[in-house]
Design an enzyme around this catalytic site. Structure first.
Site, PDB file in Angstrom:
ATOM      1  N   GLU A   1       0.844  -1.197   0.000  1.00 30.50           N
ATOM      2  CA  GLU A   1       0.000   0.000   0.000  1.00 30.50           C
ATOM      3  C   GLU A   1       0.884   1.254   0.000  1.00 30.50           C
ATOM      4  O   GLU A   1       0.664   2.184  -0.773  1.00 30.50           O
ATOM      5  CB  GLU A   1      -0.893   0.025   1.251  1.00 30.50           C
ATOM      6  CG  GLU A   1      -1.836  -1.173   1.386  1.00 30.50           C
ATOM      7  CD  GLU A   1      -1.241  -2.324   2.175  1.00 30.50           C
ATOM      8  OE1 GLU A   1      -0.033  -2.614   2.002  1.00 30.50           O
ATOM      9  OE2 GLU A   1      -1.979  -2.951   2.957  1.00 30.50           O
TER      10      GLU A   1
ATOM     11  N   ARG B   1      12.661 -25.359  -3.829  1.00 29.96           N
ATOM     12  CA  ARG B   1      13.108 -25.135  -2.448  1.00 29.96           C
ATOM     13  C   ARG B   1      12.940 -23.689  -2.023  1.00 29.96           C
ATOM     14  O   ARG B   1      12.728 -23.395  -0.850  1.00 29.96           O
ATOM     15  CB  ARG B   1      14.589 -25.529  -2.318  1.00 29.96           C
ATOM     16  CG  ARG B   1      14.824 -27.015  -2.264  1.00 29.96           C
ATOM     17  CD  ARG B   1      16.316 -27.293  -2.309  1.00 29.96           C
ATOM     18  NE  ARG B   1      16.605 -28.719  -2.235  1.00 29.96           N
ATOM     19  CZ  ARG B   1      17.748 -29.251  -2.645  1.00 29.96           C
ATOM     20  NH1 ARG B   1      18.703 -28.493  -3.155  1.00 29.96           N
ATOM     21  NH2 ARG B   1      17.944 -30.554  -2.541  1.00 29.96           N
TER      22      ARG B   1
ATOM     23  N   VAL C   1      12.275 -40.694   8.118  1.00 27.82           N
ATOM     24  CA  VAL C   1      11.851 -39.335   8.476  1.00 27.82           C
ATOM     25  C   VAL C   1      10.474 -39.048   7.875  1.00 27.82           C
ATOM     26  O   VAL C   1       9.558 -38.584   8.556  1.00 27.82           O
ATOM     27  CB  VAL C   1      12.883 -38.303   7.973  1.00 27.82           C
ATOM     28  CG1 VAL C   1      12.341 -36.884   8.098  1.00 27.82           C
ATOM     29  CG2 VAL C   1      14.188 -38.441   8.746  1.00 27.82           C
TER      30      VAL C   1
ATOM     31  N   GLN D   1       8.204 -41.138   6.909  1.00 28.65           N
ATOM     32  CA  GLN D   1       7.167 -41.956   7.550  1.00 28.65           C
ATOM     33  C   GLN D   1       6.749 -41.390   8.900  1.00 28.65           C
ATOM     34  O   GLN D   1       5.576 -41.460   9.274  1.00 28.65           O
ATOM     35  CB  GLN D   1       7.631 -43.409   7.657  1.00 28.65           C
ATOM     36  CG  GLN D   1       7.441 -44.128   6.318  1.00 28.65           C
ATOM     37  CD  GLN D   1       8.023 -45.522   6.289  1.00 28.65           C
ATOM     38  OE1 GLN D   1       8.985 -45.813   6.987  1.00 28.65           O
ATOM     39  NE2 GLN D   1       7.433 -46.385   5.459  1.00 28.65           N
ATOM     40  N   SER D   2       7.710 -40.825   9.631  1.00 29.37           N
ATOM     41  CA  SER D   2       7.352 -40.207  10.910  1.00 29.37           C
ATOM     42  C   SER D   2       6.399 -39.029  10.702  1.00 29.37           C
ATOM     43  O   SER D   2       5.441 -38.853  11.455  1.00 29.37           O
ATOM     44  CB  SER D   2       8.603 -39.712  11.634  1.00 29.37           C
ATOM     45  OG  SER D   2       9.528 -40.749  11.768  1.00 29.37           O
TER      46      SER D   2
END
EC number: 3.5.4.26
Lengths: 347, 347
Positions: free
Chosen positions: B52, B184, B292, B294-295
Site C-alpha cells: 500500500e 526449495r 523421516v 514416515q514419521s
C-alpha cells in the site's frame, strides 16, 4: 549426400504407407545417380506395387543405368501379389543396391540379396538398420518369433484401479482417449473379454483413416454374448469381429457376415495366437479386462505393456493387473494431465 | 476495467516480491481513479515498505483524493517493521478500498478493515479471494493452523524405490533436479535425516536468487554428524543449518556460526514443528529419507506429498514411503521423460 542420408529419405517415404500396407511391411526406395535423387517410391497399399517398383517405374532405362537403389527392406525374390522385385532390379541396369535390413520373412530371408549379388549387383546391407527395424517392429517380430506381437493396455486411476465393478468407468482424459483410438490403427487385431464387451460395449474402432481396421476379437468361452447380441461389435459392421468360444449355440443364431465364430477347445488365448499366426496377423492390442490381461501375462505373452494413468483416486474399484516391472524397460510421456507409460519387454 | 481486472493487476504485482518477502506475505496494490491506473505497488522485500505504501508514495495528495485502492491482502493495523498501512490509507484521501482477502494473522484479522470503515472508507472484501489465498498458501495455512505447511518430497524409480542402500543414487533427470532446486525457494526450511545428510551429503540450496535461503534442518537424535563434521551443510556457510539432537557433545565441538544446535528431548519432529512455529517459519520441505518421511506421515503432518518419478527400474533398492492416496488430491505434470506428481491433502 551420404548413404545414411539417402536411406533416411527412403525411411521417410516408407512411413507414408501406414496404416494401409496392412500385413505387408512399410518399405521405401530411393534411386540416386551422380549425387542426384532421381525417384522416390514406397509401398502404398496392401496388394499394390512394392516400393522398388514404385520408384523404378518412374524412370527410363537410361536414367536407371549405373544408378544406386536405396531400399529400407531386402527386395523380395518370390511371386506373391506382385512379381519379384529382385528380377526387376536385375533387369533395370541398377549397379548398386543399399539395403537397411534383411527381410526376416522366410520366403525372402537373404534370397533377394543372393539373387542380386549373383547377377553382379553390388549390395550393401545394414545402413540405418535399427531405424528400419523399428519402422516394422511388429512385422519383424512376427517373422522372427512366429507369433504376433502382443500389447496389453490399461487405463487406471492413480491408485491403480481399472474402474468400478459392473459399470463403465471413464478414468483417463480426452487426450488419452484420442491417443488410444489412434494407436489401435497400428495393430491388426484388438482383443477384449466378454465382460468388457458387454459392460463397456465398446466399438473398438480406430480414428485413423485405414482400409484395414483391426479385427475385433472377443473371448467368450461360455457364450455370454448370446444374451447380448445387440452390442456394437456384433451389429455395427464397421470392422470384422471374431468370437472365440466353446459354445456351439453361436452356430445356431443368425449373425451378420462380418462376425466370425472360432470354435475353441481349452485355452482360448493360445487359440487366438494360433489363428492370428496362421492368418499372418502380426500384432494384437489387448484392451481388457483384468482376467484376460492376467492370462496373457501368465502365458508370457505380453511383449509390451501400456498404462494410461489419470490423477484421480477411485478408492474402492477393481485393482488393476500389474506386470513384473523388472521384465520391462519403460518410457514415460504426458497427455495433458494424464500420463502414458509404455513398457517393452527385455529381450 | 472491472474490480476483478484491477485486482488481477495487483496480484501480478504481488508475485514479483517472491521469494524475498520471506516471512511476510506477497502483497500487491493498485490505485485507480476515473478508470485510470495511477500507481502499482508491491511488497518488495522483508522489512521494506508494504505494498500500500509502495503504491501510495508514488502519488500526490490531489491524485489520491477520491481514488480507489485495490490490495490483495487486508491492510495492516499495527506497528511492526513499518507503521500501520490503515493509518496511511485513512490519511491519504482514498475513498474506497477493495481487498482480495482478510489477513489471517491474528494481529490484523479484520482490525485493518474495521479501522478503514470506522473512518468512513468504503471497503469491499473477497474480490479474487481464492487467487489471493493461493498466492500466499503457506502464510495463510500457518496463521490459520498455527503450524508450518509440510511438504514431503521423494524421487523414485518406476518400481517405487528411493535408491540403493548406503549409496547416493541419482534417479530422476536433470529437469526434475532443476525443478526441486527451484522449488526449495518457496519454503522457509528444508529437512533431512542424518543418514541422508551423511550418505548424500547434499548442500540443500536453492538456485533461485533469494536473500533468505531456506534453513537447512538435520534430524540427528543420536549425534551421528559428530563423526561427519566436514559435510556440506556444516561447512559451506551458504545458508543457516539447524541440528535437532539429543546429543550434548554437539555443544562441546567448535561449529561455525551458521550452525545452530537445538537440544531435543523425545520426539524431534514435534520439536522442529514447535521451533518453526515459534520462529514464524511457515513452510517445511522434507527431503528424506524414508524413516523421516514416515514419521511425518504417521504424525499426520504431511499437507503435501510430492513424487518425482523416473522410468528406471532399480529392482533391489530401498522401497519408497507411500502416503494413503485416499487422503490426497493429485496433479500430474511431466518434466521431459520424468513425471511430477503433487498430492494436496483433502481439507
Amino acid at each position: 549426400m551420404t548413404d545414411q542420408q539417402y536411406m533416411e529419405l527412403a525411411l521417410e517415404a516408407a512411413a507414408k504407407g501406414a496404416p494401409n500396407t496392412w500385413k505387408n511391411p512399410l518399405v521405401g526406395a530411393v534411386v540416386v545417380k551422380n549425387d542426384q535423387v532421381l525417384a522416390i517410391g514406397y509401398h502404398h497399399h496392401y496388394g499394390q506395387p512394392h516400393a522398388e517398383r514404385d520408384a523404378i517405374s518412374q524412370l527410363s532405362k537410361k536414367q536407371l543405368f549405373n544408378s544406386t537403389l536405396y531400399v529400407t527392406l531386402e527386395p523380395c525374390n518370390h511371386t506373391g501379389k506382385q512379381p519379384p522385385c529382385s528380377d526387376l532390379i536385375v533387369a533395370s541396369g541398377i549397379k548398386r543396391v543399399v539395403i537397411a535390413q534383411e527381410d526376416p520373412h522366410q520366403i525372402v530371408a537373404g534370397k533377394g540379396i543372393k539373387k542380386l549379388r549373383d547377377h553382379g549387383i553390388q549390395v550393401e546391407l545394414g545402413v540405418l538398420e535399427q531405424a528400419a527395424r523399428r519402422l516394422n517392429q511388429h512385422y519383424n517380430f512376427f517373422y522372427t518369433h512366429k507369433r504376433p506381437w502382443v500389447c496389453l493396455k490399461k487405463a487406471v486411476s492413480y491408485d491403480q484401479q481399472l474402474g468400478y465393478l459392473g459399470q463403465r468407468t471413464q478414468i483417463t482424459n480426452q487426450a488419452a482417449y484420442d491417443c488410444v483410438h489412434q494407436e489401435r490403427s497400428r495393430y491388426q487385431a484388438i482383443l477384449v473379454g466378454s465382460t468388457t464387451a458387454i459392460i463397456d460395449n465398446p466399438s473398438l474402432l480406430t480414428t485413423a483413416n485405414t482400409d484395414f481396421p483391426p479385427i475385433r476379437i472377443v473371448l467368450d468361452r461360455r457364450g455370454r454374448l448370446l444374451q447380448h447380441l445387440k452390442i456394437k461389435v456384433l451389429t455395427d459392421g464397421l470392422a470384422p469381429t471374431w468370437i472365440f468360444t466353446e459354445n456351439d449355440n453361436f452356430l445356431k443364431v443368425s449373425l451378420p457376415d462380418f462376425v466370425k465364430i472360432h470354435k475353441t477347445n481349452g485355452d482360448s488365448i493360445q487359440a487366438v495366437i494360433k489363428t492370428l499366426t496362421e492368418q499372418e496377423l502380426q500384432s494384437l492390442y489387448v484392451e481388457g479386462g483384468r482376467r484376460v490381461a492376467q492370462s496373457f501375462l501368465q502365458a508370457g505373452l505380453a511383449d509390451e505393456v501400456l498404462t494410461y494413468v489419470s490423477p484421480e483416486i477411485l478408492g474402492d474399484g477393481i485393482p488393476a493387473w500389474q506386470e513384473n516391472k523388472n521384465d520391462y524397460q519403460y518410457h514415460f510421456s504426458a497427455l495433458a494431465d494424464n500420463f502414458r507409460i509404455a513398457g517393452y519387454k527385455h529381450v
